[in-house]
Write a protein that holds these residues in place. Sequence first.
Motif, PDB file in Angstrom:
ATOM      1  N   LEU A 153       0.858  -1.190   0.000  1.00 33.45           N
ATOM      2  CA  LEU A 153       0.000   0.000   0.000  1.00 33.45           C
ATOM      3  C   LEU A 153       0.893   1.238   0.000  1.00 33.45           C
ATOM      4  CD1 LEU A 153      -3.048   0.619   0.061  1.00 33.45           C
ATOM      5  CD2 LEU A 153      -2.857   0.881   2.532  1.00 33.45           C
ATOM      6  N   LYS A 154       0.822   2.041  -1.051  1.00 31.51           N
ATOM      7  CA  LYS A 154       1.707   3.181  -1.230  1.00 31.51           C
ATOM      8  C   LYS A 154       0.940   4.493  -1.084  1.00 31.51           C
ATOM      9  CE  LYS A 154       5.092   0.411  -2.172  1.00 31.51           C
ATOM     10  NZ  LYS A 154       6.198   0.221  -1.237  1.00 31.51           N
ATOM     11  N   PHE A 155       1.544   5.437  -0.340  1.00 32.29           N
ATOM     12  CA  PHE A 155       0.953   6.756  -0.138  1.00 32.29           C
ATOM     13  C   PHE A 155       1.840   7.810  -0.807  1.00 32.29           C
ATOM     14  CE2 PHE A 155      -0.438   4.117   3.387  1.00 32.29           C
ATOM     15  CZ  PHE A 155      -1.795   4.389   3.462  1.00 32.29           C
ATOM     16  N   ASP A 156       1.260   8.602  -1.679  1.00 34.46           N
ATOM     17  CA  ASP A 156       1.978   9.697  -2.337  1.00 34.46           C
ATOM     18  C   ASP A 156       1.770  10.958  -1.505  1.00 34.46           C
ATOM     19  OD1 ASP A 156       3.022  11.660  -3.921  1.00 34.46           O
ATOM     20  OD2 ASP A 156       2.080  10.975  -5.786  1.00 34.46           O
ATOM     21  N   MET A 157       2.745  11.285  -0.652  1.00 35.00           N
ATOM     22  CA  MET A 157       2.583  12.392   0.274  1.00 35.00           C
ATOM     23  C   MET A 157       2.590  13.750  -0.430  1.00 35.00           C
ATOM     24  SD  MET A 157       2.018  10.659   2.819  1.00 35.00           S
ATOM     25  CE  MET A 157       1.643  12.085   3.828  1.00 35.00           C
ATOM     26  N   SER A 158       3.067  13.797  -1.663  1.00 37.50           N
ATOM     27  CA  SER A 158       3.007  15.063  -2.408  1.00 37.50           C
ATOM     28  C   SER A 158       1.577  15.400  -2.808  1.00 37.50           C
ATOM     29  CB  SER A 158       3.890  14.988  -3.652  1.00 37.50           C
ATOM     30  OG  SER A 158       3.406  14.000  -4.566  1.00 37.50           O
ATOM     31  N   ARG A 159       0.734  14.388  -2.869  1.00 36.37           N
ATOM     32  CA  ARG A 159      -0.682  14.604  -3.201  1.00 36.37           C
ATOM     33  C   ARG A 159      -1.576  14.636  -1.966  1.00 36.37           C
ATOM     34  NH1 ARG A 159      -2.737  11.318  -8.524  1.00 36.37           N
ATOM     35  NH2 ARG A 159      -1.274  12.221 -10.043  1.00 36.37           N
ATOM     36  N   CYS A 160      -1.202  13.884  -0.932  1.00 33.61           N
ATOM     37  CA  CYS A 160      -2.047  13.753   0.261  1.00 33.61           C
ATOM     38  C   CYS A 160      -2.169  15.091   0.997  1.00 33.61           C
ATOM     39  CB  CYS A 160      -1.450  12.703   1.193  1.00 33.61           C
ATOM     40  SG  CYS A 160      -2.391  12.457   2.712  1.00 33.61           S
ATOM     41  N   ASP A 161      -3.411  15.472   1.295  1.00 31.78           N
ATOM     42  CA  ASP A 161      -3.638  16.703   2.064  1.00 31.78           C
ATOM     43  C   ASP A 161      -4.052  16.404   3.500  1.00 31.78           C
ATOM     44  OD1 ASP A 161      -6.169  15.750   1.773  1.00 31.78           O
ATOM     45  OD2 ASP A 161      -6.972  17.454   0.643  1.00 31.78           O
ATOM     46  N   LEU A 162      -3.865  15.130   3.931  1.00 30.97           N
ATOM     47  CA  LEU A 162      -4.152  14.699   5.302  1.00 30.97           C
ATOM     48  C   LEU A 162      -5.599  14.965   5.717  1.00 30.97           C
ATOM     49  CD1 LEU A 162      -0.868  15.936   7.072  1.00 30.97           C
ATOM     50  CD2 LEU A 162      -1.353  13.690   6.103  1.00 30.97           C
ATOM     51  N   CYS A 163      -6.511  14.743   4.774  1.00 29.67           N
ATOM     52  CA  CYS A 163      -7.934  14.959   5.080  1.00 29.67           C
ATOM     53  C   CYS A 163      -8.473  13.898   6.044  1.00 29.67           C
ATOM     54  CB  CYS A 163      -8.753  14.987   3.799  1.00 29.67           C
ATOM     55  SG  CYS A 163      -8.848  13.398   2.923  1.00 29.67           S
TER      56      CYS A 163
END
Length: 397
Positions: free
Chosen positions: A4-14
Amino acid sequence: MEFLKFDMSRCDLCGQCIEKCPFGALRMEKSGITANEKCRMCSVCVKTCPQRAIRFEQVAKSFDKDKWKGILVYAEQENGAIHPVVYELIGEARKLAAKVGYDVNCVMVGGARTKENAEKLLPYGVKEVFVYEHPGFEGFKADCYSDAVADCISAIAPSVVLIGATACGRSLAPRLSTRFHTGLTADCTELQMKDNTDLVQIRPAFGGNIMAQIVISNSRPQFATVRYKVMDKAKKVPNPTGKVTVCDATELMVRSGISVVERAAITRTKSIEEEDVLVVAGRGVKTAKDVEMVRELATLLDGQLCFTRPMVEGGFGDAAHQIGLSGRTVKPKLIITCGVSGAVQFTACMNTAQTIVAINTDPEAQIFRIAHYRIVDDLYQVVPDLIARIKAAKEAE
């Protein structure tokens, strides 16, 4: 989880992915959102994320084996008592652990008196027994038990996890291996440890025609299930120093999707795995009347009558009394085979018996390769003679 990969450049921590995850597998860390072993790869988070910052990526990569150490044995309980297969798993785990300098630990899940049972394992050389005790664990529920054992695995990171190939173990093991995205070898008949901590898991394959050696090289932990009566039971150690650790069994762990509608006690009969004496009817036994003749021999020896797979398929016996890969594994003090050819599927599940007596007219029969006493003769001559001699001996007492 690794996939499971998270792209932190896109994630706005909603936090929508955390809120929508049905398994509570996601959480907010300083580094961003992470997933734990509860993740089932259901894709809810991927579909929920408004920023499309989550994806699955199943790509092979290097794995740090040094982070995973030790051997963990799942200590199953049956009707409030420790299942005998647990002592065999501990014995085998200690042999494997000695080669690479590992510790042997156990995890036990259950209701009342689980901690008390855990204390009974310490004399067998176990370093630590992790106990998850809660009224909600009364009665095996695969989803709840998987949560508890997965919690323990995540906490101690064992290199190897051994589970008995019982009805419960066969339900639990694949759930755990799926959670950790690693391999599982079922019904192992032998285990070996390499110097690099890879576990060689040996079991019959391709219908029992070969013995496959299976290795999980690129992931951890390594899961294997082992049948009862295959390994030697652990011996007690002098001056044991192990301890029992009670773990936090949360309400979330015992919350199950399984509803128990009714419980009924089953009348338990002595299984063939527990017998000291077994007599086996093979294809050389032709009729139902002849089966009764072999049964009489088993009765006179205070044992049970067993069957090969062809005999069960022919309607002469049932699966509970079948020896073989698709039946049971046995390790009696004495086993007498009557008209059994000795296919690998059969012999792999009884060749550790203390004394094997084989009766067959074919001097080249495979069963003679493992038999301690070989009787090359017609079973219709040998068995009646044995019955007569045993009866005479009993009457003379």
